[in-house]
Design a protein around this motif. Structure first.
Motif, short mmCIF file in Angstrom:
data_model
loop_
_atom_site.label_atom_id
_atom_site.label_comp_id
_atom_site.label_asym_id
_atom_site.label_seq_id
_atom_site.Cartn_x
_atom_site.Cartn_y
_atom_site.Cartn_z
N LYS A 16 0.83 -1.20 0.00
CA LYS A 16 0.00 0.00 0.00
C LYS A 16 0.87 1.25 0.00
O LYS A 16 1.84 1.35 0.76
N PHE A 17 0.50 2.19 -0.84
CA PHE A 17 1.35 3.36 -1.02
C PHE A 17 0.59 4.66 -0.79
O PHE A 17 0.94 5.45 0.07
N TYR A 18 -0.45 4.88 -1.55
CA TYR A 18 -1.21 6.12 -1.41
C TYR A 18 -2.70 5.83 -1.41
O TYR A 18 -3.19 5.12 -2.28
N GLY A 19 -3.41 6.38 -0.40
CA GLY A 19 -4.85 6.17 -0.32
C GLY A 19 -5.51 7.32 0.44
O GLY A 19 -4.91 8.38 0.60
N PRO A 20 -6.72 7.12 0.90
CA PRO A 20 -7.46 8.18 1.60
C PRO A 20 -6.70 8.72 2.81
O PRO A 20 -6.72 9.92 3.06
N GLY A 21 -6.04 7.83 3.58
CA GLY A 21 -5.31 8.27 4.76
C GLY A 21 -4.18 9.23 4.41
O GLY A 21 -4.17 10.37 4.88
N PRO A 22 -3.24 8.80 3.59
CA PRO A 22 -2.17 9.68 3.15
C PRO A 22 -2.70 10.96 2.52
O PRO A 22 -2.14 12.04 2.72
N ASN A 23 -3.78 10.85 1.77
CA ASN A 23 -4.33 12.03 1.11
C ASN A 23 -4.81 13.06 2.14
O ASN A 23 -4.56 14.26 1.99
N GLU A 24 -5.50 12.57 3.18
CA GLU A 24 -5.95 13.50 4.22
C GLU A 24 -4.75 14.09 4.96
O GLU A 24 -4.74 15.29 5.27
N LEU A 25 -3.75 13.27 5.20
CA LEU A 25 -2.57 13.76 5.90
C LEU A 25 -1.90 14.89 5.12
O LEU A 25 -1.54 15.93 5.69
N LEU A 26 -1.75 14.70 3.82
CA LEU A 26 -1.14 15.75 3.00
C LEU A 26 -1.96 17.03 3.07
O LEU A 26 -1.40 18.14 3.17
N LYS A 27 -3.27 16.90 3.04
CA LYS A 27 -4.13 18.07 3.11
C LYS A 27 -3.95 18.81 4.44
O LYS A 27 -3.87 20.04 4.49
N ARG A 28 -3.86 18.03 5.52
CA ARG A 28 -3.68 18.63 6.86
C ARG A 28 -2.32 19.29 6.98
O ARG A 28 -2.19 20.36 7.59
N ILE A 29 -1.30 18.65 6.42
CA ILE A 29 0.04 19.24 6.47
C ILE A 29 0.03 20.60 5.77
O ILE A 29 0.59 21.58 6.27
N GLU A 32 -1.68 23.01 8.15
CA GLU A 32 -1.05 23.26 9.45
C GLU A 32 0.42 23.66 9.35
O GLU A 32 0.92 24.36 10.24
N GLY A 33 1.10 23.18 8.32
CA GLY A 33 2.53 23.46 8.21
C GLY A 33 3.36 22.68 9.22
O GLY A 33 4.53 22.97 9.44
N SER A 34 2.71 21.69 9.85
CA SER A 34 3.39 20.89 10.88
C SER A 34 2.87 19.46 10.84
O SER A 34 1.66 19.23 10.79
N LEU A 35 3.79 18.49 10.87
CA LEU A 35 3.38 17.09 10.83
C LEU A 35 2.67 16.68 12.11
O LEU A 35 1.66 15.99 12.08
N SER A 36 3.19 17.14 13.24
CA SER A 36 2.58 16.73 14.51
C SER A 36 1.17 17.30 14.65
O SER A 36 0.25 16.60 15.07
N ARG A 37 0.99 18.55 14.26
CA ARG A 37 -0.36 19.14 14.35
C ARG A 37 -1.30 18.47 13.36
O ARG A 37 -2.46 18.19 13.67
N ALA A 38 -0.80 18.18 12.17
CA ALA A 38 -1.61 17.51 11.15
C ALA A 38 -2.09 16.15 11.66
O ALA A 38 -3.27 15.81 11.54
N ALA A 39 -1.15 15.41 12.26
CA ALA A 39 -1.50 14.08 12.78
C ALA A 39 -2.54 14.19 13.89
O ALA A 39 -3.54 13.47 13.89
N LYS A 41 -4.70 16.54 14.52
CA LYS A 41 -6.01 17.00 14.03
C LYS A 41 -6.83 15.88 13.39
O LYS A 41 -8.05 15.89 13.43
N MET A 42 -6.15 14.92 12.76
CA MET A 42 -6.90 13.84 12.13
C MET A 42 -6.91 12.57 12.99
O MET A 42 -7.25 11.49 12.50
N GLY A 43 -6.52 12.70 14.26
CA GLY A 43 -6.60 11.57 15.17
C GLY A 43 -5.61 10.45 14.87
O GLY A 43 -5.86 9.29 15.16
N MET A 44 -4.49 10.82 14.26
CA MET A 44 -3.46 9.83 13.94
C MET A 44 -2.26 10.08 14.85
O MET A 44 -1.93 11.23 15.15
N SER A 45 -1.61 9.01 15.30
CA SER A 45 -0.43 9.20 16.15
C SER A 45 0.69 9.80 15.31
O SER A 45 0.79 9.54 14.11
N TYR A 46 1.54 10.60 15.98
CA TYR A 46 2.64 11.23 15.26
C TYR A 46 3.53 10.19 14.60
O TYR A 46 3.95 10.35 13.45
#
Lengths: 112, 112
Positions: A16-29, A32-39, A41-46
């Motif tokens: 698995k490479f790219y799907g809905p999860g990665p897509n949402e993460l990219l949008k949040r990044i 937010e301009g920050s990986l930790s804040r992006a994670a 906000k979408m309820g994903m661990s850093y």
DNA sequence: AAGCGTTATGTATATACGTATATATCGCAA
DNA sequence: TTGCGATATATACGTATATACATAACGCTT
């Protein structure tokens, strides 16, 4: 109430490479301009988010996300033009598939 | 080599109900006439297959599979006309979605 | 009544996965 | 050189899922 669901993703050599999860993460990044804040906000661990970015950048021809550490604001994350392009194409594909699903009512009719 | 994958399924009140797994199981039951043989052939444990059939029959208006125990051959399993109908419609939807995916080459192009 | 093959069901074990936690690292600014 | 906020990374733990195993129940046939 029964509903048809559909999910699409991209695999690279069966992994698995790219799907809905990665897509949402990219949008949040991007927001937010920050990986930790992006994670967060979408309820994903850093950790999961960080590993996801590593996988994305490894399998893509060019990095999709650039992570910077240290500096005035402690660091940050940004989506590259290639990242934007993939987001655009992926959501485009999702939209087309959703259209097909919306047209399909026979299956639901059988199930009631 | 990157490939686009897609999966569709039916949910009932947010719970997974019918998808590729159940669809293959119904097909095997039709071929084998036995739930245990159908499960074995597709590498699924009998227990999981049995629970799957319970869920299918509970959520559908009419049973999709009928299980019989005892008798000359020890029992058996058969797919009802409603089961056949759902198999037909589900595979029909899958085919339509696959067509859309096959046309979409832009995403892969970006990923190379 | 005994045997057969299948469905029916519980229990214990193993495995994978996500999560929480803790700590190290970095580089600019004051 | 100290502090800050973010990235970087390992470890332990808890939970959900899958698997294996064991056994009961059933009903026709002989």
């Amino acid at each position: 109430m029964k509903k048809i669901k559909v999910k699409c993703w991209v695999e690279d050599e069966g992994e698995k490479f790219y799907g809905p999860g990665p897509n949402e993460l990219l949008k949040r990044i991007q927001e937010e301009g920050s990986l930790s804040r992006a994670a967060t906000k979408m309820g994903m661990s850093y950790k999961k988010a960080w590993e996801l970015v590593q996988r994305l950048n490894q399998h893509a021809e060019e990095p999709l996300v650039i992570l910077k550490k240290g500096g005035q604001h402690g660091g940050g994350a940004e989506v590259t033009p290639q990242g934007f392009e993939i987001m655009r194409e992926f959501e485009n594909l999702q939209r087309k598939i959703d259209e097909v699903v919306d047209q399909q009512t026979d299956l639901i009719k059988v199930l009631k």
